[in-house]
Each structure stands twice: as C-alpha cells, then as structure tokens.
Design a protein around this motif. Structure first.
Motif, mmCIF file in Angstrom:
data_model
loop_
_atom_site.group_PDB
_atom_site.id
_atom_site.type_symbol
_atom_site.label_atom_id
_atom_site.label_comp_id
_atom_site.label_asym_id
_atom_site.label_seq_id
_atom_site.Cartn_x
_atom_site.Cartn_y
_atom_site.Cartn_z
ATOM 1 N N ARG A 107 39.714 42.653 -39.369
ATOM 2 C CA ARG A 107 40.552 42.374 -38.197
ATOM 3 C C ARG A 107 41.502 41.208 -38.448
ATOM 4 N N ASP A 108 41.102 40.307 -39.344
ATOM 5 C CA ASP A 108 41.956 39.158 -39.665
ATOM 6 C C ASP A 108 43.035 39.492 -40.690
ATOM 7 N N GLY A 109 43.092 40.760 -41.102
ATOM 8 C CA GLY A 109 44.160 41.184 -42.002
ATOM 9 C C GLY A 109 43.830 41.148 -43.474
ATOM 10 N N LEU A 110 42.551 40.999 -43.820
ATOM 11 C CA LEU A 110 42.165 41.017 -45.228
ATOM 12 C C LEU A 110 41.729 42.413 -45.636
ATOM 13 N N ASN A 111 41.984 42.739 -46.894
ATOM 14 C CA ASN A 111 41.580 44.020 -47.469
ATOM 15 C C ASN A 111 40.143 43.876 -47.951
ATOM 16 N N VAL A 112 39.220 44.592 -47.311
ATOM 17 C CA VAL A 112 37.787 44.360 -47.496
ATOM 18 C C VAL A 112 37.085 45.629 -47.956
ATOM 19 N N ALA A 113 36.150 45.483 -48.898
ATOM 20 C CA ALA A 113 35.214 46.552 -49.236
ATOM 21 C C ALA A 113 33.835 46.155 -48.732
ATOM 22 N N GLY A 117 22.289 34.261 -38.622
ATOM 23 C CA GLY A 117 23.161 35.024 -39.502
ATOM 24 C C GLY A 117 24.523 35.278 -38.891
ATOM 25 N N PHE A 118 24.542 35.603 -37.600
ATOM 26 C CA PHE A 118 25.827 35.810 -36.928
ATOM 27 C C PHE A 118 26.619 34.498 -36.839
ATOM 28 N N GLN A 119 25.917 33.371 -36.681
ATOM 29 C CA GLN A 119 26.618 32.089 -36.691
ATOM 30 C C GLN A 119 27.225 31.811 -38.071
ATOM 31 N N ASP A 120 26.481 32.166 -39.133
ATOM 32 C CA ASP A 120 27.059 32.084 -40.482
ATOM 33 C C ASP A 120 28.336 32.913 -40.563
ATOM 34 N N ALA A 121 28.244 34.145 -40.065
ATOM 35 C CA ALA A 121 29.374 35.065 -40.174
ATOM 36 C C ALA A 121 30.603 34.520 -39.453
ATOM 37 N N GLN A 122 30.414 34.008 -38.256
ATOM 38 C CA GLN A 122 31.550 33.445 -37.519
ATOM 39 C C GLN A 122 32.187 32.285 -38.273
ATOM 40 N N CYS A 123 31.349 31.396 -38.790
ATOM 41 C CA CYS A 123 31.857 30.216 -39.492
ATOM 42 C C CYS A 123 32.566 30.615 -40.780
ATOM 43 N N LEU A 124 31.954 31.500 -41.577
ATOM 44 C CA LEU A 124 32.557 31.905 -42.843
ATOM 45 C C LEU A 124 33.859 32.661 -42.603
ATOM 46 N N GLN A 125 33.860 33.536 -41.616
ATOM 47 C CA GLN A 125 35.087 34.263 -41.278
ATOM 48 C C GLN A 125 36.205 33.292 -40.931
ATOM 49 N N ALA A 126 35.899 32.254 -40.154
ATOM 50 C CA ALA A 126 36.912 31.273 -39.767
ATOM 51 C C ALA A 126 37.438 30.512 -40.979
ATOM 52 N N MET A 127 36.561 30.164 -41.933
ATOM 53 C CA MET A 127 36.985 29.417 -43.118
ATOM 54 C C MET A 127 37.860 30.261 -44.032
#
Length: 431
Positions: free
Chosen positions: A25-31, A323-333
């Motif tokens: 959703r942030d515009g990165l090409n992801v596998a 784990g979801f808190q990790d995901a939010q933080c890592l996604q933001a970084m």
C-alpha cells in the motif's frame, strides 16, 4: 531468471501478511513468500484450535490495512471483561478470601466498548492474505521455502526450493520462532524454555456467547477460558469456546491420551465453577512454551519481525499483538527510508526500528515472566504476596486500568512498579 523486488517478506502468517499488505500500500514492490498455501475458511467448520486475543491496537492496525472487515465477515468474538484470580489451595488462602483478590478488567471502566476480540489465527491470516492479494504491487509466492540467502552491499538474493531466485533491497524474516531467515542471516537468540506446556482444547458449551475471558492461576500453571462464536443452527443453544490448560508435559500427555468422556471429566474437576457447562470436545493439542529473543533485530539487509524476533509466555495472548506492533513500526521506518531517498536497508532506519521495538517487547516479556514466577510456586510468602498484589489491584483501579490500557495498545508505558518488579526476575538481563 531472477525477479527483482524492493522487499521480500518471508513468512505469510499474520505478521508477515500484514507487512506485505502495508508495504504494498505504501508503493513498494513486494514479494510475499510462504511454504504453505493460503489458509481456507469454512463457515460451517469447527473453529481453528489456535486463537488469539487481538487488542484494540491490533484492531486499529488491521482496519488501516483493510483486513478487519474481512475478519468480521468470517468470525470474531468481542469480549468486554477479563478476570484473573489465584486458585492455589494453601492454608494462607483462608486469610484472604478469593472474592477480595479476584481482579476484573472491564471495558466500561476504560471508556471502551470492548477489551479486544478472540479471533482464530487462520481467520486473521486468511483476511490478510486477501488484502495482500488485492494489492497490485504484492506478488504472492505460496508453497515454496527458502533454500539460500546471499547478501552483497547492494542487494540480497534468495533462492527458493524450486530454484527460483528473488532479489531485493531488503528481506523481512517473519517466518516464526524457528525462523530459517534468522538462521541464514546468522542472527543468534537467547532462549529460556519453561517447565510447562500449554494444552488448547476446542469445546462447545451450553448457553449464549459469553462476554468475559478469564484465567485462574494454579501452581502448575493457569487455566483459562476464551469465548468464541455461536455454534449455529446445528447445535441450538450452544456456543464454541477455547480452553487453555498449562501443566507439566507428562501430565498433558496423559490428558491428551484420554477418551473424550474422561477428558471432559478431568476438565470439570480441574477448572473452576465459572466454566460454562460443556457439551462437546472437538479437538486438543499441546505445545511447548519458551521465552526467546533475537540477539539483534537486523543483520545487513535482513530484518526480523514477530515471532522470528521474539516469543513470550502466552499467558495473556499478547504474542501476535507485539508482532503487529513490530509490523507497524517496521513499515513506518521503511516508508521513511524510501521517502528520504535512502537505502531501504540503511542501518540508521533499521536501528531506529530495533531501538523502538526491543525495549517494548522486552517489557512485555518481563511482565509475563513476573506473572509466571509469582504464580508458579507454593511458597507461603510468595502465595501471600501475590494475593496481596491481586487485592491491591482490586483496590487500586487506576493502576489496574493502566495495565489494561497498556495490554490493549492504548498506552505505550507500563506502570513503574510493574517494570521495577519485572526487572528483578532471573534471566531478564539476557534479553
């Protein structure tokens, strides 16, 4: 032929699929790579034996990803109350009646409609696979495991079991407690195996869906009840629930070997009177529990999230919420690194992720260990101490509600006294 991506997420469980969705959703090409196919959902089937207590914070995150409506379209059970008490039988117990030490957390006291939702893990995962698959920039690669991982200064290359090569700027290991990505990246772990195991039992009970989840603490470990959804027209007047029974591995092995009728009798004898009237046992399974923390959250172009980075005692079902808190933080970084024109694996941004998440995960580990050590023995002074503590929690609603708000993902800090007590536990300095 090598396929190039911005990010490869290995592990498409709840945390991995959330990361893949958010980064797409942030515009990165992801596998998104997983050795298993997408989970199925059959509304007529019995519930998945693995369930989680999703906090209000996790619900908000899942809404931003577009997954929460999918979860509600399948099934999720809100709960408004959470009760805990000490079930240890000891002469000192007569000094403090259970009615004075039973602690209940109530959503109404927190100004909330509910404390959280009990959701089957497969339901959450399936909803997130739907959101990931709907993102045009997310490529789902199912049924393949990772064979090799090679890093250079510019890229990291993964070779899959079928020989396919994936090249990326960043690889996220979200492949669980036995993470192969963590091992291939050379990241070690500190691990503490508990003496207990946990047995989960899917049951039906007589009556409507309850709005309370509870845990009674015994010296051998807690016994808990989690309400699930209605059992439907095939079982009128009945509802599904999940029981959790912590005990020594040999005792759980004995229980699992019993016929359903005998296991039902053991449950009725061992669980408190608050347990609804059970009508049927559908399935049971046991698993070891351990506290585990990665020595580092990243190495080069590989970064860890969820159970790959940390596992905790599942006393309060907080693992997936962390784990979801990790995901939010890592996604933001990662988003900030891209916005700044930096390398997605820039150690400045990955370091900020670890600086934020390691202390938060460690605090929750310490809190769960505090409960484990306080409630897993029969020593009279400790028994008295924990009952006094529960009594104080009952008498001090402000402190009690602070702990609840932290667990719900509303507040970011535990009360100071809880942090001070937890810091004194053995082995904490190794985390």
């Amino acid at each position: 032929m090598t396929q190039a991506f911005d990010v490869v997420v290995v592990g498409a469980g709840m945390v991995g699929a959330a990361l893949a969705t958010g980064l797409g959703r942030d515009g990165l090409n992801v596998a998104m790579v997983d050795r298993a196919p997408a989970p199925d959902f059959d509304p007529a089937a019995a519930p998945d034996i693995r369930v989680s207590a999703l906090s209000a914070g996790s619900e908000r995150y899942l809404r931003t990803l577009g997954a929460w409506p999918h979860i509600l379209d399948m099934r999720a059970t809100p709960y408004q109350r959470l009760a805990v008490w000490d079930e240890t039988r000891h002469p000192l117990a007569t000094l403090i009646p259970r009615t004075l030490t039973e602690v209940e957390f109530d959503a109404a006291a927190l100004g909330a409609s509910h404390l959280g939702h009990i959701v089957e893990n497969s339901v959450t995962q399936q909803a997130l696979w739907q959101t990931a698959g709907a993102e045009s920039l997310v490529t789902v690669i199912a049924g393949q495991s990772v064979s090799t991982l090679e890093q250079t200064r510019q890229t990291v290359t993964l070779t899959l079991q079928n020989g396919q090569a994936l090249e990326a700027k960043l690889v996220i290991g979200a492949d669980g407690a036995q993470s192969r990505i963590r091992d291939l990246a050379g990241i070690g772990v500190a691990r503490n195996q508990y003496n207990q195991q946990a047995m989960v039992i899917s049951v039906r009970y007589q009556g409507p869906v309850e709005n309370v989840t509870w845990q009674g603490f015994h010296p051998t470990g807690p016994r808990a009840f989690l309400p699930l959804h209605s059992a439907g027209p095939d079982h009128p007047g009945e509802s599904w629930g999940s029981l959790v029974w912590y005990d020594a591995p040999e005792e759980l092995a004995r229980l699992k070997a019993l016929p359903s009728e005998q296991l039902m009798a053991e449950i009725r004898k061992a669980f408190p009177s608050e347990l609804p009237s059970l009508t049927h046992i559908d399935a049971c399974a046991s698993f070891p529990i351990a506290r585990q923390h990665a020595r580092h959250y990243f190495a080069g172009r590989v970064v860890l999230a969820g159970d790959s980075a940390h596992t905790i005692n599942p006393l309060a079902g907080q693992g997936v919420n962390l784990g979801f808190q990790d995901a939010q933080c890592l996604q933001a970084m990662v988003k900030e690194a891209r916005r700044a024109g930096d390398d997605l694996a820039d150690p400045t941004w990955l370091g900020k992720y670890e600086q934020q998440r390691r202390p938060a995960n460690r605090r929750m580990m310490m809190t769960m260990d505090l409960f484990y050590h306080l409630f897993s023995n029969r020593i009279p002074p400790v028994h008295l101490l924990r009952n006094l503590g529960l009594g104080a929690a009952r008498a001090l609603p402000f402190a009690r509600n602070r702990v609840a708000r932290y667990a719900m993902g509303i507040d970011e800090e535990l009360p100071v006294i809880v942090k001070q007590l937890a810091a004194r536990l053995p082995g904490i300095d190794q985390l």
